[in-house]
Design a protein around this motif. Sequence first.
Motif, PDB file in Angstrom:
ATOM      1  N   LYS A  41       0.831  -1.218   0.000  1.00 53.99           N
ATOM      2  CA  LYS A  41       0.000   0.000   0.000  1.00 53.99           C
ATOM      3  C   LYS A  41       0.863   1.265   0.000  1.00 53.99           C
ATOM      4  O   LYS A  41       0.690   2.141  -0.846  1.00 53.99           O
ATOM      5  CB  LYS A  41      -0.933   0.017   1.239  1.00 53.99           C
ATOM      6  CG  LYS A  41      -1.819  -1.201   1.370  1.00 53.99           C
ATOM      7  CD  LYS A  41      -2.728  -1.107   2.577  1.00 53.99           C
ATOM      8  CE  LYS A  41      -1.990  -1.112   3.920  1.00 53.99           C
ATOM      9  NZ  LYS A  41      -1.324  -2.395   4.233  1.00 53.99           N
ATOM     10  N   SER A  42       1.784   1.344   0.956  1.00 54.38           N
ATOM     11  CA  SER A  42       2.602   2.564   1.053  1.00 54.38           C
ATOM     12  C   SER A  42       3.458   2.747  -0.194  1.00 54.38           C
ATOM     13  O   SER A  42       3.627   3.870  -0.683  1.00 54.38           O
ATOM     14  CB  SER A  42       3.500   2.500   2.290  1.00 54.38           C
ATOM     15  OG  SER A  42       2.708   2.465   3.454  1.00 54.38           O
ATOM     16  N   THR A  43       3.977   1.651  -0.716  1.00 57.11           N
ATOM     17  CA  THR A  43       4.804   1.733  -1.916  1.00 57.11           C
ATOM     18  C   THR A  43       3.990   2.321  -3.066  1.00 57.11           C
ATOM     19  O   THR A  43       4.451   3.229  -3.769  1.00 57.11           O
ATOM     20  CB  THR A  43       5.323   0.320  -2.290  1.00 57.11           C
ATOM     21  OG1 THR A  43       6.045  -0.197  -1.174  1.00 57.11           O
ATOM     22  CG2 THR A  43       6.214   0.361  -3.499  1.00 57.11           C
ATOM     23  N   PRO A  81       1.910  10.985   4.672  1.00 54.69           N
ATOM     24  CA  PRO A  81       2.686   9.742   4.701  1.00 54.69           C
ATOM     25  C   PRO A  81       2.345   8.915   5.941  1.00 54.69           C
ATOM     26  O   PRO A  81       1.781   9.426   6.903  1.00 54.69           O
ATOM     27  CB  PRO A  81       4.135  10.215   4.752  1.00 54.69           C
ATOM     28  CG  PRO A  81       4.116  11.688   4.575  1.00 54.69           C
ATOM     29  CD  PRO A  81       2.751  12.160   4.916  1.00 54.69           C
ATOM     30  N   GLU A  82       2.713   7.650   5.864  1.00 54.48           N
ATOM     31  CA  GLU A  82       2.420   6.718   6.950  1.00 54.48           C
ATOM     32  C   GLU A  82       3.056   7.184   8.256  1.00 54.48           C
ATOM     33  O   GLU A  82       2.413   7.239   9.288  1.00 54.48           O
ATOM     34  CB  GLU A  82       2.961   5.348   6.540  1.00 54.48           C
ATOM     35  CG  GLU A  82       2.612   4.239   7.472  1.00 54.48           C
ATOM     36  CD  GLU A  82       3.018   2.887   6.885  1.00 54.48           C
ATOM     37  OE1 GLU A  82       3.877   2.846   5.982  1.00 54.48           O
ATOM     38  OE2 GLU A  82       2.470   1.880   7.345  1.00 54.48           O
ATOM     39  N   HIS A  83       4.354   7.469   8.188  1.00 52.33           N
ATOM     40  CA  HIS A  83       5.022   7.972   9.383  1.00 52.33           C
ATOM     41  C   HIS A  83       5.165   9.467   9.176  1.00 52.33           C
ATOM     42  O   HIS A  83       6.186   9.950   8.712  1.00 52.33           O
ATOM     43  CB  HIS A  83       6.378   7.303   9.575  1.00 52.33           C
ATOM     44  CG  HIS A  83       6.263   5.819   9.598  1.00 52.33           C
ATOM     45  ND1 HIS A  83       5.684   5.146  10.654  1.00 52.33           N
ATOM     46  CD2 HIS A  83       6.593   4.882   8.686  1.00 52.33           C
ATOM     47  CE1 HIS A  83       5.694   3.852  10.385  1.00 52.33           C
ATOM     48  NE2 HIS A  83       6.229   3.654   9.201  1.00 52.33           N
ATOM     49  N   LEU A 155      -3.922   9.431   1.620  1.00 57.51           N
ATOM     50  CA  LEU A 155      -3.765   9.361   3.073  1.00 57.51           C
ATOM     51  C   LEU A 155      -3.340   7.944   3.459  1.00 57.51           C
ATOM     52  O   LEU A 155      -4.079   6.987   3.281  1.00 57.51           O
ATOM     53  CB  LEU A 155      -5.093   9.716   3.760  1.00 57.51           C
ATOM     54  CG  LEU A 155      -5.756  11.035   3.320  1.00 57.51           C
ATOM     55  CD1 LEU A 155      -7.125  11.194   3.970  1.00 57.51           C
ATOM     56  CD2 LEU A 155      -4.861  12.221   3.681  1.00 57.51           C
ATOM     57  N   ASP A 156      -2.110   7.832   3.975  1.00 59.17           N
ATOM     58  CA  ASP A 156      -1.578   6.500   4.294  1.00 59.17           C
ATOM     59  C   ASP A 156      -1.836   6.192   5.772  1.00 59.17           C
ATOM     60  O   ASP A 156      -1.184   6.744   6.648  1.00 59.17           O
ATOM     61  CB  ASP A 156      -0.080   6.463   3.962  1.00 59.17           C
ATOM     62  CG  ASP A 156       0.445   5.039   3.839  1.00 59.17           C
ATOM     63  OD1 ASP A 156      -0.308   4.094   4.159  1.00 59.17           O
ATOM     64  OD2 ASP A 156       1.610   4.868   3.426  1.00 59.17           O
ATOM     65  N   GLU A 157      -2.786   5.327   6.004  1.00 56.74           N
ATOM     66  CA  GLU A 157      -3.198   4.919   7.355  1.00 56.74           C
ATOM     67  C   GLU A 157      -3.420   6.114   8.283  1.00 56.74           C
ATOM     68  O   GLU A 157      -2.771   6.228   9.324  1.00 56.74           O
ATOM     69  CB  GLU A 157      -2.170   3.951   7.948  1.00 56.74           C
ATOM     70  CG  GLU A 157      -2.003   2.728   7.058  1.00 56.74           C
ATOM     71  CD  GLU A 157      -1.447   1.510   7.790  1.00 56.74           C
ATOM     72  OE1 GLU A 157      -1.404   1.531   9.033  1.00 56.74           O
ATOM     73  OE2 GLU A 157      -1.082   0.546   7.111  1.00 56.74           O
ATOM     74  N   PRO A 158      -4.356   6.971   7.912  1.00 56.26           N
ATOM     75  CA  PRO A 158      -4.547   8.213   8.681  1.00 56.26           C
ATOM     76  C   PRO A 158      -5.022   7.999  10.114  1.00 56.26           C
ATOM     77  O   PRO A 158      -4.839   8.889  10.939  1.00 56.26           O
ATOM     78  CB  PRO A 158      -5.608   8.970   7.873  1.00 56.26           C
ATOM     79  CG  PRO A 158      -6.304   7.938   7.070  1.00 56.26           C
ATOM     80  CD  PRO A 158      -5.278   6.887   6.766  1.00 56.26           C
TER      81      PRO A 158
HETATM   82 MG    MG Z   1       2.204   0.982   4.783  1.00 58.35          MG
END
Ligand code: MG
Length: 301
Positions: A41-43, A81-83, A155-158
């Motif tokens: 997902k993040s990629t 981003p995720e982080h 939105l990555d894992e908001p």
């Molecule tokens: Mg991820």
Amino acid sequence: MSISVSGVSKYFGSQKALNEVSFEIPSGQVVGFLGPNGAGKSTMMKIITGYLPASEGITSVCNLPVEGNDLEVRKKVGYLPEHNPLYLDMYVAEYLNFVAGLYKLNNRKERIEEIIDVTGLTPERHKKIGALSKGFRQRVGIAQALLPDPEVLILDEPTTGLDPNQIVEVRNLISNLGKEKTILLSTHIMQEVRAICERVIIINNGLIVADRSASDLEKGLQNGKTRVFVEYDKKVAPETINAISGVEAVSISGNGWLVTTSSGVDIRPALFKLAIDNDLILLTMNQEHESLEEVFQSLTK
Ligand code: MG
Ligand code: ADP
């Protein structure tokens, strides 16, 4: 199309993190991007936002190829981003001003005021980011993504790491934003998808394994199995229920029966007739579809 991904693969050394991924998201759609940890997902999101090059394939945002147009694309795409990397020593408004400077925004002051209001940051605006709760830090992350007024939000894992109240607040914020913007939101939480997304793309091991509306997913996949919970006033022999055409399996729970059927067969009339024929009283009859959780599990096992 707001987002168009065509045959995108990504290798990390010999590992294929994305395997010929393709999908298109029209303007204004809110899409959940679902998958277990490590699915890709993040990629995928980093490729859409131009932070990571794809090994193969073409990605476009607002009909503009991402490759070679990173700067243009970044104005059209807000990215959480995720982080979410934030400057913890900066004050909220100071940080947003800094980001607005990177985008060289006009009417910076008004825009920042507007965004602080939209994201509900007003009560926290004079605090340092390091002093904020995780929920408010996420809002700052969403605020910076919104600054250039992008057409698309990634939105990555908001909501990961937020407490239940914060989750509801951030979800409401995203739902509101979804009225105007195209949103792709990754999560591994099924409820989230049910709450905010009209469409779900499920990825597993870098491969898209489902792409359909949330309600269709919940109606069950390919096989479209359904279950009927039925409860009579007296015990019935399993053979009696198994004899009904279309019944695949039965299991007992207390005085009730959970009857699984294959696609398309509605066995409720037969279960009702069974009561009449055997002089039983029908206490409960409830048809259940596969839950989104079950669908997700069966697709990403
Ligand atoms: Mg991820
Ligand atoms: P998700 O966001 O769905 O949890 P990721 O996109 O972060 O998954 O990761 C997909 C796969 O690619 C994982 O196996 C991960 O370890 C690998 N991966 C991601 N980024 C890198 C990287 N920079 N270098 C090597 N492997 C990576």
